[in-house]
Scaffold this motif. Sequence first.
Motif, PDB file in Angstrom:
ATOM      1  N   GLY A 111       0.766  -1.206  -0.448  1.00  0.00           N
ATOM      2  CA  GLY A 111      -0.211   0.015   0.197  1.00  0.00           C
ATOM      3  C   GLY A 111       0.966   0.803   0.368  1.00  0.00           C
ATOM      4  N   GLN A 112       0.516   2.177   0.054  1.00  0.00           N
ATOM      5  CA  GLN A 112       0.745   3.622  -0.379  1.00  0.00           C
ATOM      6  C   GLN A 112       0.044   4.277   1.072  1.00  0.00           C
ATOM      7  OE1 GLN A 112       1.418   5.691  -3.647  1.00  0.00           O
ATOM      8  NE2 GLN A 112      -0.150   5.476  -4.508  1.00  0.00           N
ATOM      9  N   GLN A 113       0.693   5.560   0.996  1.00  0.00           N
ATOM     10  CA  GLN A 113       0.062   6.321   2.286  1.00  0.00           C
ATOM     11  C   GLN A 113      -0.868   7.951   1.193  1.00  0.00           C
ATOM     12  OE1 GLN A 113       3.302   7.224   0.327  1.00  0.00           O
ATOM     13  NE2 GLN A 113       4.078   8.869   1.762  1.00  0.00           N
ATOM     14  N   ALA A 140       0.112  17.328   1.501  1.00  0.00           N
ATOM     15  CA  ALA A 140       0.659  17.731   3.123  1.00  0.00           C
ATOM     16  C   ALA A 140       0.687  16.279   3.432  1.00  0.00           C
ATOM     17  CB  ALA A 140       0.145  18.743   3.632  1.00  0.00           C
ATOM     18  N   LEU A 141      -0.129  15.042   3.066  1.00  0.00           N
ATOM     19  CA  LEU A 141      -0.237  13.772   3.714  1.00  0.00           C
ATOM     20  C   LEU A 141       1.159  13.200   2.919  1.00  0.00           C
ATOM     21  CD1 LEU A 141      -3.621  13.276   4.429  1.00  0.00           C
ATOM     22  CD2 LEU A 141      -2.108  13.985   6.344  1.00  0.00           C
ATOM     23  N   ALA A 142       0.990  13.585   1.664  1.00  0.00           N
ATOM     24  CA  ALA A 142       2.119  12.986   0.854  1.00  0.00           C
ATOM     25  C   ALA A 142       3.340  12.561   0.601  1.00  0.00           C
ATOM     26  CB  ALA A 142       1.729  12.657  -0.548  1.00  0.00           C
ATOM     27  N   ARG A 143       3.720  13.780   2.091  1.00  0.00           N
ATOM     28  CA  ARG A 143       5.203  13.629   2.393  1.00  0.00           C
ATOM     29  C   ARG A 143       5.293  13.078   3.405  1.00  0.00           C
ATOM     30  NH1 ARG A 143       4.140  19.634   0.404  1.00  0.00           N
ATOM     31  NH2 ARG A 143       3.493  19.854   2.582  1.00  0.00           N
ATOM     32  N   VAL A 144       4.422  12.467   4.332  1.00  0.00           N
ATOM     33  CA  VAL A 144       4.520  11.692   5.624  1.00  0.00           C
ATOM     34  C   VAL A 144       5.577  10.495   5.089  1.00  0.00           C
ATOM     35  CG1 VAL A 144       3.682   9.993   7.338  1.00  0.00           C
ATOM     36  CG2 VAL A 144       2.474  12.576   6.408  1.00  0.00           C
ATOM     37  N   ASN A 145       6.860  10.299   6.206  1.00  0.00           N
ATOM     38  CA  ASN A 145       6.902   9.057   5.742  1.00  0.00           C
ATOM     39  C   ASN A 145       6.229   8.188   5.985  1.00  0.00           C
ATOM     40  OD1 ASN A 145       8.852   6.272   6.168  1.00  0.00           O
ATOM     41  ND2 ASN A 145       9.979   7.418   7.834  1.00  0.00           N
ATOM     42  N   PRO A 146       5.877   6.844   5.505  1.00  0.00           N
ATOM     43  CA  PRO A 146       5.016   5.884   4.507  1.00  0.00           C
ATOM     44  C   PRO A 146       5.485   4.395   5.930  1.00  0.00           C
ATOM     45  CG  PRO A 146       5.771   5.929   3.159  1.00  0.00           C
ATOM     46  CD  PRO A 146       6.970   6.756   3.631  1.00  0.00           C
ATOM     47  N   ARG A 155       0.331   3.522   5.212  1.00  0.00           N
ATOM     48  CA  ARG A 155       0.277   3.121   4.292  1.00  0.00           C
ATOM     49  C   ARG A 155      -1.506   2.232   4.037  1.00  0.00           C
ATOM     50  NH1 ARG A 155       5.230   1.744   1.334  1.00  0.00           N
ATOM     51  NH2 ARG A 155       6.359   1.752   2.502  1.00  0.00           N
ATOM     52  N   LEU A 156      -1.883   2.787   3.273  1.00  0.00           N
ATOM     53  CA  LEU A 156      -3.614   2.373   3.515  1.00  0.00           C
ATOM     54  C   LEU A 156      -3.478   1.368   2.055  1.00  0.00           C
ATOM     55  CD1 LEU A 156      -5.407   6.316   2.703  1.00  0.00           C
ATOM     56  CD2 LEU A 156      -4.169   4.809   5.137  1.00  0.00           C
ATOM     57  N   ILE A 199      -3.102  -0.467   5.836  1.00  0.00           N
ATOM     58  CA  ILE A 199      -2.755  -1.663   6.475  1.00  0.00           C
ATOM     59  C   ILE A 199      -2.516  -2.704   7.652  1.00  0.00           C
ATOM     60  CG2 ILE A 199      -1.682  -3.577   5.582  1.00  0.00           C
ATOM     61  CD1 ILE A 199      -1.892  -2.053   2.233  1.00  0.00           C
ATOM     62  N   LEU A 200      -1.537  -1.644   7.727  1.00  0.00           N
ATOM     63  CA  LEU A 200      -1.004  -3.025   9.036  1.00  0.00           C
ATOM     64  C   LEU A 200      -1.907  -2.338  10.135  1.00  0.00           C
ATOM     65  CD1 LEU A 200       3.095  -1.843   8.578  1.00  0.00           C
ATOM     66  CD2 LEU A 200       1.778  -3.676   8.324  1.00  0.00           C
ATOM     67  N   GLY A 201      -2.779  -0.979  10.593  1.00  0.00           N
ATOM     68  CA  GLY A 201      -3.383  -1.053  11.534  1.00  0.00           C
ATOM     69  C   GLY A 201      -4.897  -1.625  11.706  1.00  0.00           C
ATOM     70  N   MET A 202      -4.733  -2.108  10.253  1.00  0.00           N
ATOM     71  CA  MET A 202      -6.324  -3.747  10.609  1.00  0.00           C
ATOM     72  C   MET A 202      -5.364  -4.787  10.398  1.00  0.00           C
ATOM     73  SD  MET A 202      -8.856  -2.840   7.335  1.00  0.00           S
ATOM     74  CE  MET A 202     -10.173  -4.346   7.836  1.00  0.00           C
ATOM     75  N   LYS A 203      -4.461  -4.761  10.601  1.00  0.00           N
ATOM     76  CA  LYS A 203      -3.651  -6.053  10.451  1.00  0.00           C
ATOM     77  C   LYS A 203      -2.909  -6.184  12.206  1.00  0.00           C
ATOM     78  CE  LYS A 203      -2.719 -10.077   8.482  1.00  0.00           C
ATOM     79  NZ  LYS A 203      -3.588 -10.584   8.033  1.00  0.00           N
TER      80      LYS A 203
END
Length: 304
Positions: free
Chosen positions: A21-23, A29-35, A278-279, A286-290
């Motif tokens: 996935g990706q952010q 501004a959210l695209a710049r977050v370290n994923p 990463r969504l 993805i990791l959040g749900m997992k």
Amino acid sequence: MNYTSIFETIHHEIQPFAHLGQQATYIPALARVNPNQFGICLHTLEGETVALGDADVRFSIQSISKVFSLAMALHFEGENLWTRMGREPSGTTFNSLVQLEYEHGIPRNPLINAGALVTADVLLAHMDNPEEYFLEFLRTLAGTQEVCYNPEVAESEQSCGYMNAAIANLLKHYGNIRGDIDRVLHLYFMMCAVEMNCRELAQAFLPFANHQQPFGYAGITLTTSQIKRMNAIMQTCGFYDEAGEFSYLVGLPGKSGVGGGIAAICPSRYAIAVWSPRLNAKGNSILGMKALELFTTLTAESIF
Ligand code: GLU
């Protein structure tokens, strides 16, 4: 229950999924977050706190803010709120225009964008400075004055918020926004741009886990029955077009945001917040749900 060792097991087990996935990139501004970040924090009603990874890094809570604005709107309007929006899962994307038009400007539920824009309109009708009050409410809930919003994220979203502006215009057309559209959008984007970390977010959700106690923070009060209903809405509507999947895999009421955060509660037990940018295709971390799936499986503590 040894939550520390459970968190360590989870951290190990999610590694194979860490680069999927990706952010979100549609808000510059959210695209710049370290994923490649991952944080998780649990607060139990007994007072235990367990955290791991980037649990102290603040991130954009985005749509998780819709839970807090709903709590405020329910305080002010009570059952009247439901004359202006429904409480059914949407089964469409969070910013769907089509459904809103079919349903004549009545949003399906308060946790999609259309519903949250109506909620923002409600807050504007009740407060002189809802931006300030919203922050005060969150600071009281999270137990820290450090909760702020990021003006750069709010402006970044405003500058490309064509879909949200379209939804607001459609709502106005149907008479379901009473105030000024630009004012409503300004409040909405500000609420989405609030930054919190997992520790603060889990703390702020704990009163929803404590559902047998009336809620009272910064002058916002909810009855036990209203908390029950908020939890029901989170369960059925809190995960975009994936609420069924989240119920199946995790089994907790909660809310996600495109910043990669998820906050959830287990009634009478705990609140938990997890963050990883990463969504998946539906907009959930993805990791959040997992991680939450593993947590409720390993602890056998979910609502089911
Ligand atoms: N501010 C975002 C938007 O309205 C919220 C998206 C989300 O987290 O669902 O597009």
